[in-house]
Design a protein around this motif. Structure first.
Motif, PDB file in Angstrom:
ATOM      1  N   PRO A 102       0.824  -1.216   0.000  1.00 59.90           N
ATOM      2  CA  PRO A 102       0.000   0.000   0.000  1.00 59.90           C
ATOM      3  C   PRO A 102       0.857   1.263   0.000  1.00 59.90           C
ATOM      4  N   SER A 144      -4.945   7.843   4.715  1.00 59.43           N
ATOM      5  CA  SER A 144      -4.883   6.489   4.152  1.00 59.43           C
ATOM      6  C   SER A 144      -4.491   5.422   5.149  1.00 59.43           C
ATOM      7  N   ASN A 173      -0.614  -3.782   8.361  1.00 63.27           N
ATOM      8  CA  ASN A 173       0.192  -4.259   7.223  1.00 63.27           C
ATOM      9  C   ASN A 173       1.667  -3.884   7.342  1.00 63.27           C
ATOM     10  N   THR A 191      -4.533  -0.097   7.777  1.00 62.10           N
ATOM     11  CA  THR A 191      -5.395   0.517   6.768  1.00 62.10           C
ATOM     12  C   THR A 191      -6.723  -0.231   6.699  1.00 62.10           C
ATOM     13  N   ASP A 193      -7.575  -2.035   4.198  1.00 65.88           N
ATOM     14  CA  ASP A 193      -7.395  -3.227   3.370  1.00 65.88           C
ATOM     15  C   ASP A 193      -6.448  -4.217   4.025  1.00 65.88           C
ATOM     16  N   VAL A 195      -3.638  -6.653   3.487  1.00 63.66           N
ATOM     17  CA  VAL A 195      -2.592  -6.794   2.469  1.00 63.66           C
ATOM     18  C   VAL A 195      -1.753  -8.021   2.829  1.00 63.66           C
TER      19      VAL A 195
END
Length: 284
Positions: A102, A144, A173, A191, A193, A195
Motif C-alpha cells: 500500500p 490512508s 500491514n 489501513t 485493506d 494486504v
C-alpha cells in the motif's frame, strides 16, 4: 521381564498403532471428500462427545483419563487433516486481500504517540485524541492509514488499538520495532485493506473460544500441530459472553502458505468468533 524385552513389545505395539493411524487417516480422507461435496461441517462437538462416551464407557478407571485424552487427540488430528483436504477440494476460504504494497500518503496517530512516527513525514500526519477518533478518521477517508503503538514489548499491549482493529475491519500491514529509552515498542501501520505479501512472516488474529472444557487447549495444540509459533498472546474478558475470553494472538504464519490457510480455516470453524487483524513482517 527385562526392560529390553518390554521396549521390544512397545515397539511392536507402536508399529500396530501406526498402521491403524494410517488406516484412520484414509477414512478421514473419505469423510472429507463426502463433506466437501455436501458442504457439511467438519467439527461436530456433540457427536464427538457421544463417540468419546461410548468408547470410554467400559475402560478401566486406572487408564480411562489417559485413553480419553488419546481419543480426543486422534479426533483433533483427524479434523486437521480434513480441513486441509477440504480446502483442496473446495477452495472455500473466503478471505479478500490485496497483494501489493500500500502507498501511504497521509496517516493519523494519537497526539501522545506522534513522537514515535518516523515512517512518514510528520507534515502528513493528522493527530487525534484517542483510538476511537483514530478509527473514525481512517474510515472517513481523510487519511490512508493509522500509526499506533501496539505493544511495549514485555510490559503491556494496547487494548484500545486491538478494539478498533476488531470492531472496524482495519488491518495491520506494517510493524516496526522502535527503541524508546529502555523499552522496545511495536509500532504498527494499519489501513482499511488486508494486504498479504510474500515477505510477510506474521499474522495477527483475534478469536473467542467456545465455552466448553478444553477449548483453549485444543486451539493451542491445533496451532502447534501446524508448526506455527506464537510470538504474542494476551486475553481479556469477553463482555458479550458468559465467563468467556477474547484472545489476541500474533503468530509466525502466512496466508500464502497452504498449511497456514488450512489453520486459519480450521480456526474460523472451531471458535465462536474469529477475525484476522493483519499480515505483516516483523523481525523481532
Amino acid at each position: 521381564m527385562e526392560l529390553s524385552e518390554i521396549r521390544k513389545e512397545i515397539d511392536e505395539v507402536d508399529g500396530e498403532i501406526r498402521k491403524l493411524f494410517e488406516r484412520r487417516m484414509v477414512l478421514a480422507d473419505k469423510v472429507a471428500t463426502v463433506k466437501a461435496q455436501t458442504e457439511d461441517v467438519i467439527y461436530k462437538p456433540e457427536r464427538e462427545d457421544e463417540i468419546i462416551h461410548n468408547l470410554t464407557e467400559n475402560v478401566d478407571d486406572s487408564i480411562k483419563m489417559e485413553y480419553t485424552a488419546l481419543i480426543k487427540r486422534i479426533m483433533e488430528l483427524s479434523r486437521k487433516y480434513q480441513y486441509g483436504r477440504t480446502l483442496k477440494l473446495r477452495n472455500c476460504l473466503d478471505i479478500k486481500y490485496l497483494e501489493i504494497e500500500p502507498k501511504i500518503y497521509s496517516a493519523a496517530t494519537i497526539k501522545s504517540e506522534l513522537y514515535i512516527v518516523d515512517s512518514i513525514s510528520k507534515d502528513n500526519v493528522i493527530t487525534v485524541d484517542d483510538h476511537e477518533d483514530l478509527a473514525e478518521i481512517i474510515l472517513s477517508g481523510k487519511c490512508s492509514a493509522g500509526i499506533a503503538i501496539m505493544e511495549n514489548i514485555g510490559v503491556d499491549v494496547s487494548d484500545g488499538l486491538h478494539k478498533i482493529l476488531t470492531n472496524n475491519n482495519l488491518f495491520i500491514n506494517r510493524c516496526d520495532i522502535v527503541i524508546d529509552g529502555i523499552y522496545r515498542k511495536k509500532v504498527v501501520t494499519f489501513t482499511r485493506d488486508l494486504v498479504v505479501l510474500p515477505k510477510h512472516n506474521r499474522l495477527k488474529i483475534m478469536f473467542v473460544c467456545k465455552n466448553r472444557s478444553g477449548s483453549l487447549s485444543s486451539i493451542l495444540s491445533m496451532i502447534s500441530d501446524y508448526g506455527v509459533n506464537l510470538t504474542e498472546i494476551h486475553s481479556k474478558p469477553y463482555i458479550e459472553g458468559d465467563w468467556n475470553y477474547v484472545f489476541m494472538v500474533e503468530m509466525t504464519a502466512s496466508l500464502l502458505m497452504e498449511a497456514h490457510r488450512a489453520l486459519i480455516y480450521q480456526l474460523m470453524n472451531e471458535t465462536d468468533e474469529f477475525k484476522i487483524l493483519g499480515s505483516y513482517t516483523c523481525t523481532d
